[in-house]
Design a protein around this motif. Structure first.
Motif, short mmCIF file in Angstrom:
data_model
loop_
_atom_site.label_atom_id
_atom_site.label_comp_id
_atom_site.label_asym_id
_atom_site.label_seq_id
_atom_site.Cartn_x
_atom_site.Cartn_y
_atom_site.Cartn_z
N HIS A 81 0.81 -1.21 0.00
CA HIS A 81 0.00 0.00 0.00
C HIS A 81 0.85 1.26 0.00
O HIS A 81 0.36 2.34 -0.37
CB HIS A 81 -0.94 -0.01 1.21
N VAL A 82 2.10 1.16 0.43
CA VAL A 82 2.99 2.31 0.35
C VAL A 82 3.19 2.70 -1.11
O VAL A 82 3.11 3.89 -1.49
CB VAL A 82 4.34 1.99 1.02
N VAL A 83 3.45 1.70 -1.95
CA VAL A 83 3.65 1.95 -3.37
C VAL A 83 2.34 2.40 -4.03
O VAL A 83 2.32 3.32 -4.86
CB VAL A 83 4.20 0.69 -4.07
N MET A 84 1.24 1.77 -3.65
CA MET A 84 -0.05 2.13 -4.22
C MET A 84 -0.43 3.57 -3.89
O MET A 84 -0.90 4.33 -4.75
CB MET A 84 -1.12 1.15 -3.72
N GLY A 85 -0.21 3.96 -2.63
CA GLY A 85 -0.51 5.32 -2.23
C GLY A 85 0.37 6.33 -2.94
O GLY A 85 -0.09 7.40 -3.35
N ILE B 53 6.17 -11.91 -10.78
CA ILE B 53 5.95 -13.35 -10.70
C ILE B 53 7.23 -14.07 -10.27
O ILE B 53 7.22 -14.95 -9.40
CB ILE B 53 5.45 -13.89 -12.05
N GLY B 54 8.36 -13.69 -10.89
CA GLY B 54 9.63 -14.33 -10.56
C GLY B 54 10.04 -14.08 -9.13
O GLY B 54 10.47 -15.01 -8.41
N GLY B 55 9.93 -12.83 -8.67
CA GLY B 55 10.30 -12.51 -7.29
C GLY B 55 9.41 -13.20 -6.29
O GLY B 55 9.89 -13.71 -5.26
N ILE C 290 8.70 -8.83 -1.56
CA ILE C 290 9.73 -9.03 -2.57
C ILE C 290 9.14 -8.99 -3.98
O ILE C 290 9.73 -8.40 -4.90
CB ILE C 290 10.46 -10.36 -2.31
N GLY C 291 7.98 -9.60 -4.16
CA GLY C 291 7.33 -9.55 -5.46
C GLY C 291 7.01 -8.13 -5.88
O GLY C 291 7.25 -7.72 -7.03
N GLY C 292 6.51 -7.32 -4.94
CA GLY C 292 6.21 -5.92 -5.25
C GLY C 292 7.47 -5.12 -5.54
O GLY C 292 7.48 -4.27 -6.44
N ALA C 293 8.54 -5.38 -4.77
CA ALA C 293 9.80 -4.66 -4.99
C ALA C 293 10.39 -4.99 -6.36
O ALA C 293 10.88 -4.10 -7.07
CB ALA C 293 10.79 -5.01 -3.89
N CYS C 294 10.34 -6.25 -6.75
CA CYS C 294 10.86 -6.66 -8.06
C CYS C 294 10.08 -5.97 -9.18
O CYS C 294 10.67 -5.50 -10.17
CB CYS C 294 10.80 -8.18 -8.21
N ALA C 295 8.76 -5.93 -9.03
CA ALA C 295 7.94 -5.27 -10.06
C ALA C 295 8.27 -3.78 -10.13
O ALA C 295 8.38 -3.21 -11.22
CB ALA C 295 6.47 -5.47 -9.74
N GLY C 296 8.44 -3.14 -8.96
CA GLY C 296 8.75 -1.73 -8.95
C GLY C 296 10.09 -1.42 -9.58
O GLY C 296 10.24 -0.46 -10.35
N LEU C 297 11.10 -2.23 -9.28
CA LEU C 297 12.43 -2.02 -9.86
C LEU C 297 12.41 -2.24 -11.38
O LEU C 297 13.06 -1.49 -12.13
CB LEU C 297 13.44 -2.95 -9.20
N ALA C 298 11.67 -3.26 -11.81
CA ALA C 298 11.55 -3.51 -13.25
C ALA C 298 10.84 -2.35 -13.95
O ALA C 298 11.24 -1.93 -15.04
CB ALA C 298 10.82 -4.82 -13.51
#
Length: 240
Positions: free
Chosen positions: A97-101, A207-209, A225-233
């Motif tokens: 929710h930090v990223v979503m906000g 998905i990979g993370g 980790i999944g959210g962080a990987c998506a954000g970095l990508a």
């Protein structure tokens, strides 16, 4: 810099607002999510009824209003309550929710902070997706997010109460397949947000993370980790 701003806020020349029509619009758009949230609430109530009284389970849903986090803490619910473990688990599960906000903030930065904070406190995954779709189409109305909350909160609490009351009858959420509903809701959300081939890389990274964390790390680290990987990508793709 102007080019970057245009990429973040396409089609958004109107100032942010909070209108009654936006609330009604958000409520109408949330009907499908509310229908799917009810059996999910029943599943949580049935599971929670095994470790706490129905009244406590319903109160949790009314005050916490975070389905994934509530499910996550059930495995830790013992007496005396491990408050530190419960708090850390809830924070970890809801870290997305930090990223979503942050994604929504630029669209409503001009509104009073107390309005934005109040709506952010009740934001759900479905509510965020609906609001994000609308603001990227040019409707910067915080009332839309309010409408999603108005529709989803009573459904979630009511489903929890019903599930807790009938849990003693032996309802097993997994046996009835109720535990997979949240995956269906998330999948629908992702499909609705698809904008083109540029979104594929962050999806694959997520998905990979997530899969890697599920295989090699304990607990609920896979969510963060999944959210962080998506954000970095997504950041890497944006820079490219």
């Amino acid at each position: 810099m102007p080019d970057a701003i245009q990429q973040v806020e396409p089609q958004n020349s109107a100032p942010p607002s909070f209108t009654r029509s936006g609330v009604w619009h958000g409520m109408r758009l949330t009907v499908p999510f509310s229908i799917s949230a009810f059996p999910f609430g029943v599943a949580f109530g049935a599971a929670a009824g095994a470790v706490m009284p129905p009244g406590d389970a319903t109160l949790m849903s009314a005050l916490v209003f975070a389905g994934s986090a509530q499910f996550a803490v059930l495995g830790l619910w013992t007496m005396p309550l491990p408050l530190v473990a419960l708090t850390l688990t809830a924070l970890l599960v809801n870290a997305r929710h930090v990223v979503m906000g942050a994604a929504l903030h630029p669209f409503f930065a001009g509104l009073p902070r107390r309005w934005v904070m109040l709506m952010a406190a009740g934001m759900t995954d479905g509510g965020w997706a609906i609001t994000m779709q609308e603001v990227t189409r040019g409707r910067r109305d915080l009332g839309i997010l309010a409408g999603t909350i108005i529709m989803q909160w009573p459904v979630w609490v009511g489903g929890t109460l019903l599930g807790a009351l009938i849990g003693s009858a032996g309802l097993d959420p997994k046996r009835w397949g109720l535990d997979v509903l949240i995956a269906g809701v998330f999948a629908t959300t992702v499909i609705g947000l698809y904008r083109g081939r540029g979104d594929i890389l962050p999806w694959l990274a997520a998905i990979g993370g997530t899969a890697g964390a599920l295989l090699w790390l304990p607990g609920n680290w896979y969510i963060l980790i999944g959210g962080a990987c998506a954000g970095l990508a997504g950041l890497w793709r944006h820079d490219k």
